[in-house]
Design a protein around this motif. Sequence first.
Motif, PDB file in Angstrom:
ATOM      1  N   CYS A 133      40.836  19.128  73.632  1.00 30.62           N
ATOM      2  CA  CYS A 133      41.748  17.989  73.637  1.00 30.62           C
ATOM      3  C   CYS A 133      42.712  18.142  74.813  1.00 30.62           C
ATOM      4  O   CYS A 133      43.333  19.185  74.976  1.00 30.62           O
ATOM      5  CB  CYS A 133      42.532  17.946  72.324  1.00 30.62           C
ATOM      6  SG  CYS A 133      43.897  16.765  72.392  1.00 30.62           S
ATOM      7  N   LYS A 135      45.488  16.956  75.195  1.00 33.60           N
ATOM      8  CA  LYS A 135      46.891  17.002  74.742  1.00 33.60           C
ATOM      9  C   LYS A 135      47.255  18.352  74.145  1.00 33.60           C
ATOM     10  O   LYS A 135      48.210  18.995  74.557  1.00 33.60           O
ATOM     11  CB  LYS A 135      47.132  15.922  73.693  1.00 33.60           C
ATOM     12  CG  LYS A 135      47.542  14.596  74.278  1.00 33.60           C
ATOM     13  CD  LYS A 135      47.973  13.697  73.141  1.00 33.60           C
ATOM     14  CE  LYS A 135      48.774  12.509  73.632  1.00 33.60           C
ATOM     15  NZ  LYS A 135      49.166  11.661  72.502  1.00 33.60           N
ATOM     16  N   CYS A 136      46.480  18.778  73.114  1.00 36.37           N
ATOM     17  CA  CYS A 136      46.889  19.980  72.384  1.00 36.37           C
ATOM     18  C   CYS A 136      45.997  21.176  72.696  1.00 36.37           C
ATOM     19  O   CYS A 136      46.304  22.293  72.295  1.00 36.37           O
ATOM     20  CB  CYS A 136      46.885  19.719  70.876  1.00 36.37           C
ATOM     21  SG  CYS A 136      45.231  19.540  70.200  1.00 36.37           S
ATOM     22  N   CYS A 145      41.199  17.079  66.355  1.00 43.09           N
ATOM     23  CA  CYS A 145      42.532  17.666  66.239  1.00 43.09           C
ATOM     24  C   CYS A 145      43.482  16.606  65.675  1.00 43.09           C
ATOM     25  O   CYS A 145      43.110  15.458  65.506  1.00 43.09           O
ATOM     26  CB  CYS A 145      43.006  18.149  67.598  1.00 43.09           C
ATOM     27  SG  CYS A 145      43.146  16.806  68.791  1.00 43.09           S
ATOM     28  N   CYS A 147      46.196  15.228  67.052  1.00 41.19           N
ATOM     29  CA  CYS A 147      46.720  14.170  67.912  1.00 41.19           C
ATOM     30  C   CYS A 147      45.694  13.070  68.161  1.00 41.19           C
ATOM     31  O   CYS A 147      46.037  12.017  68.668  1.00 41.19           O
ATOM     32  CB  CYS A 147      47.256  14.724  69.223  1.00 41.19           C
ATOM     33  SG  CYS A 147      46.267  15.945  70.018  1.00 41.19           S
TER      34      CYS A 147
HETATM   35 ZN   LIG Z   1      44.724  17.321  70.311  1.00 41.39          ZN
END
Ligand SMILES: [Zn+2]
Length: 168
Positions: A133, A135-136, A145, A147
């Motif tokens: 991901c 983002k995370c 995940c 998000c």
């Molecule tokens: Zn994520």
Amino acid sequence: MRLDLRTIIHRPGAELPFEHTLDLSQVDLFEACPFAHPVHIHGMVRNRAGALELKAVVDTTLELVCDRCLKPFRQEMELPVEHLLAETLEQEEDDDILLLEDGQLDLDEVFTTDVILAMEPKHVCSEDCKGLCPKCGADLNEGPCRCKADVDPRLAVLAQLLDKESDD
Ligand SMILES: [Zn+2]
Ligand SMILES: [Zn+2]
């Protein structure tokens, strides 16, 4: 290792099989050492009507890192190789012909070049790899995940479109 071809250079129809193992374990490529295992070469040089033709297969197991999920993985490499060999070049611009030195061919040089040029710049552990991901950093192969739920791609597209319209 140098392969001595003097016994077949002037004998049309003659053949010389060869085997060789390269140690490329010190080669650093893509910030990793993909050649952790020996690189085996099986080949044959044939004198075809006075022209020397080399055919070989290079095989090894590569240790790679997935560009999407960053996990290490192994991949078999099997690379067919063909070259024409000559003692002298008649046309200087002909780069495809390998020149012999004293009737010998430097196998380490030839096959190291072939193997490194054949390496793909990108590697994925599987075509279906979902990657991390952005983002995370979670590995999406192990499941979605948290998000992911709050970014709806349809809403993102709508927001962009509406933004553009209000600019006009
Ligand atoms: Zn994520
Ligand atoms: Zn992967």
